[in-house]
Design a protein around this motif. Structure first.
Motif, PDB file in Angstrom:
ATOM      1  N   ASP A  22       0.849  -1.224  -0.033  1.00 58.98           N
ATOM      2  CA  ASP A  22       0.098   0.122  -0.036  1.00 58.98           C
ATOM      3  C   ASP A  22       1.035   1.251  -0.159  1.00 58.98           C
ATOM      4  O   ASP A  22       0.413   2.213   0.562  1.00 58.98           O
ATOM      5  N   GLN A  23       2.087   1.221  -0.529  1.00 62.67           N
ATOM      6  CA  GLN A  23       2.792   2.310  -0.652  1.00 62.67           C
ATOM      7  C   GLN A  23       3.622   2.191  -2.178  1.00 62.67           C
ATOM      8  O   GLN A  23       3.930   1.157  -2.800  1.00 62.67           O
ATOM      9  N   VAL A  24       3.860   3.294  -2.787  1.00 68.04           N
ATOM     10  CA  VAL A  24       4.359   3.355  -3.991  1.00 68.04           C
ATOM     11  C   VAL A  24       5.889   4.096  -3.584  1.00 68.04           C
ATOM     12  O   VAL A  24       5.849   5.299  -3.061  1.00 68.04           O
ATOM     13  N   SER A  25       6.954   3.567  -3.971  1.00 67.40           N
ATOM     14  CA  SER A  25       8.210   3.650  -3.668  1.00 67.40           C
ATOM     15  C   SER A  25       8.743   4.968  -4.557  1.00 67.40           C
ATOM     16  O   SER A  25       8.248   4.784  -5.750  1.00 67.40           O
ATOM     17  N   LEU A  26       9.816   5.680  -4.419  1.00 68.49           N
ATOM     18  CA  LEU A  26      10.203   6.519  -5.270  1.00 68.49           C
ATOM     19  C   LEU A  26      10.546   5.784  -6.514  1.00 68.49           C
ATOM     20  O   LEU A  26      10.616   6.397  -7.543  1.00 68.49           O
ATOM     21  N   GLU A  27      11.281   4.606  -6.432  1.00 68.80           N
ATOM     22  CA  GLU A  27      11.677   3.772  -7.705  1.00 68.80           C
ATOM     23  C   GLU A  27      10.514   3.441  -8.344  1.00 68.80           C
ATOM     24  O   GLU A  27      10.547   3.459  -9.706  1.00 68.80           O
ATOM     25  N   GLU A  28       9.355   3.124  -7.844  1.00 70.12           N
ATOM     26  CA  GLU A  28       8.295   2.723  -8.790  1.00 70.12           C
ATOM     27  C   GLU A  28       7.541   3.960  -9.090  1.00 70.12           C
ATOM     28  O   GLU A  28       7.256   3.867 -10.478  1.00 70.12           O
ATOM     29  N   LEU A  29       7.577   4.920  -8.488  1.00 67.67           N
ATOM     30  CA  LEU A  29       7.140   6.311  -9.178  1.00 67.67           C
ATOM     31  C   LEU A  29       8.060   6.728 -10.208  1.00 67.67           C
ATOM     32  O   LEU A  29       7.685   7.177 -11.344  1.00 67.67           O
ATOM     33  N   SER A  30       9.367   6.722  -9.976  1.00 68.85           N
ATOM     34  CA  SER A  30      10.272   6.988 -11.136  1.00 68.85           C
ATOM     35  C   SER A  30       9.938   6.266 -12.320  1.00 68.85           C
ATOM     36  O   SER A  30      10.114   6.783 -13.430  1.00 68.85           O
ATOM     37  N   TRP A  31       9.870   5.013 -12.085  1.00 67.33           N
ATOM     38  CA  TRP A  31       9.606   4.337 -13.192  1.00 67.33           C
ATOM     39  C   TRP A  31       8.385   4.628 -14.261  1.00 67.33           C
ATOM     40  O   TRP A  31       8.345   4.613 -15.440  1.00 67.33           O
ATOM     41  N   LEU A  32       7.308   5.004 -13.344  1.00 61.52           N
ATOM     42  CA  LEU A  32       6.157   5.396 -13.976  1.00 61.52           C
ATOM     43  C   LEU A  32       6.353   6.734 -14.805  1.00 61.52           C
ATOM     44  O   LEU A  32       6.256   7.000 -15.897  1.00 61.52           O
ATOM     45  N   LEU A  33       7.116   7.752 -14.062  1.00 62.45           N
ATOM     46  CA  LEU A  33       7.380   9.171 -14.715  1.00 62.45           C
ATOM     47  C   LEU A  33       8.201   9.034 -15.938  1.00 62.45           C
ATOM     48  O   LEU A  33       8.011   9.449 -16.870  1.00 62.45           O
ATOM     49  N   GLU A  34       9.174   8.091 -15.975  1.00 65.80           N
ATOM     50  CA  GLU A  34      10.113   7.641 -17.109  1.00 65.80           C
ATOM     51  C   GLU A  34       9.304   7.212 -18.311  1.00 65.80           C
ATOM     52  O   GLU A  34       9.578   7.599 -19.644  1.00 65.80           O
ATOM     53  N   ARG A  35       8.365   6.319 -17.862  1.00 68.64           N
ATOM     54  CA  ARG A  35       7.476   5.602 -18.987  1.00 68.64           C
ATOM     55  C   ARG A  35       6.767   6.858 -19.827  1.00 68.64           C
ATOM     56  O   ARG A  35       6.358   6.652 -20.788  1.00 68.64           O
ATOM     57  N   ILE A  36       6.200   7.709 -18.966  1.00 68.43           N
ATOM     58  CA  ILE A  36       5.355   8.783 -19.743  1.00 68.43           C
ATOM     59  C   ILE A  36       6.085   9.835 -20.096  1.00 68.43           C
ATOM     60  O   ILE A  36       5.599  10.905 -20.696  1.00 68.43           O
ATOM     61  N   GLY A  37       7.560   9.859 -20.007  1.00 72.03           N
ATOM     62  CA  GLY A  37       8.301  10.852 -20.378  1.00 72.03           C
ATOM     63  C   GLY A  37       8.539  12.232 -19.502  1.00 72.03           C
ATOM     64  O   GLY A  37       8.842  13.050 -20.105  1.00 72.03           O
ATOM     65  N   VAL A  38       8.293  11.862 -18.382  1.00 71.66           N
ATOM     66  CA  VAL A  38       8.565  13.078 -17.317  1.00 71.66           C
ATOM     67  C   VAL A  38       9.800  12.764 -16.853  1.00 71.66           C
ATOM     68  O   VAL A  38       9.968  11.668 -15.973  1.00 71.66           O
ATOM     69  N   GLN A  39      10.859  13.696 -16.686  1.00 69.69           N
ATOM     70  CA  GLN A  39      12.235  13.381 -16.282  1.00 69.69           C
ATOM     71  C   GLN A  39      12.479  14.066 -14.904  1.00 69.69           C
ATOM     72  O   GLN A  39      12.210  15.244 -14.976  1.00 69.69           O
ATOM     73  N   PHE A  40      12.634  13.309 -14.036  1.00 73.84           N
ATOM     74  CA  PHE A  40      13.075  13.813 -12.568  1.00 73.84           C
ATOM     75  C   PHE A  40      14.408  13.033 -12.228  1.00 73.84           C
ATOM     76  O   PHE A  40      14.295  11.989 -12.473  1.00 73.84           O
ATOM     77  N   SER A  53       8.479   6.919   0.380  1.00 77.48           N
ATOM     78  CA  SER A  53       7.349   6.151  -0.389  1.00 77.48           C
ATOM     79  C   SER A  53       6.108   7.034  -0.139  1.00 77.48           C
ATOM     80  O   SER A  53       5.986   8.032   0.746  1.00 77.48           O
ATOM     81  N   LEU A  54       5.129   6.667  -0.968  1.00 75.70           N
ATOM     82  CA  LEU A  54       3.745   7.580  -0.714  1.00 75.70           C
ATOM     83  C   LEU A  54       2.519   6.739  -0.768  1.00 75.70           C
ATOM     84  O   LEU A  54       2.342   5.489  -1.500  1.00 75.70           O
ATOM     85  N   ASN A  55       1.722   6.568   0.202  1.00 76.89           N
ATOM     86  CA  ASN A  55       0.510   5.971   0.322  1.00 76.89           C
ATOM     87  C   ASN A  55      -0.712   6.503  -0.806  1.00 76.89           C
ATOM     88  O   ASN A  55      -0.143   7.715  -1.520  1.00 76.89           O
ATOM     89  N   LEU A  56      -1.757   5.984  -0.919  1.00 76.62           N
ATOM     90  CA  LEU A  56      -2.766   6.420  -1.911  1.00 76.62           C
ATOM     91  C   LEU A  56      -3.109   7.783  -1.925  1.00 76.62           C
ATOM     92  O   LEU A  56      -3.060   8.411  -2.888  1.00 76.62           O
TER      93      LEU A  56
END
Length: 163
Positions: A22-40, A53-56
């Motif tokens: 029930d948490q999204v880690s920064l690695e998981e979030l980073s993976w999504l952002l990269e997939r949609i073309g947002v670079q951080f 990490s982030l909860n919902l």
């Protein structure tokens, strides 16, 4: 295409939460952002999020913050000089090019219904066997009625949905 709904974001969150904690880690979030073309960079993301990490609810707030940050706020633009606005516009166009490349999976410079559907399914925004939805999404912005989106049509769609 309309902006993401809370239900869309909940499905994305569930898909990203690969270990089910029930948490999204920064690695998981980073993976999504990269997939949609947002670079951080990892440092920028850590600084922006402020925790590992982030909860919902935090994920929903993160999306809202990113959406507001990339939206067109007239007061914000009135305070900026022309150079800053031009740089922001260039950055938006670069981001749209990156996102276009994510959808244009066969590199033919068009987004077909099948390509759109595959990416939306992968993001958890669509279920399989619903190509009618993809056709209507494409038809809404398909200016030359060829059944697919070229870059200019895609850019029009992306700029329309962010306003």
């Amino acid at each position: 295409m309309s902006p993401l709904t809370t239900n869309d974001l909940k499905r994305i969150f569930q898909k990203l939460d690969m270990n089910g904690d029930d948490q999204v880690s920064l690695e998981e979030l980073s993976w999504l952002l990269e997939r949609i073309g947002v670079q951080f960079s990892q440092t920028e993301l850590e600084s922006f999020v402020g925790k590992p990490s982030l909860n919902l609810d935090e994920f929903l707030f993160f999306y809202e913050s990113i959406s507001k940050h990339s939206g067109n706020n007239e007061d914000e633009y009135n305070e900026k000089d022309q150079d800053e606005v031009e740089v922001e516009v260039e950055e938006i166009i670069i981001d749209i090019v990156k996102v276009f490349k994510v959808f244009d999976q066969n590199d033919d410079r068009f987004i077909s219904c099948e390509e759109l559907q595959r990416v939306l399914i992968r993001l958890g925004l669509m279920v399989e066997n619903s190509d009618r939805d993809c056709k209507s999404m494409i038809n809404a912005f398909d200016a030359n009625f060829d059944g697919k989106l070229d870059f200019e049509e895609f850019k029009s769609m992306m700029l329309h949905t962010s306003s």
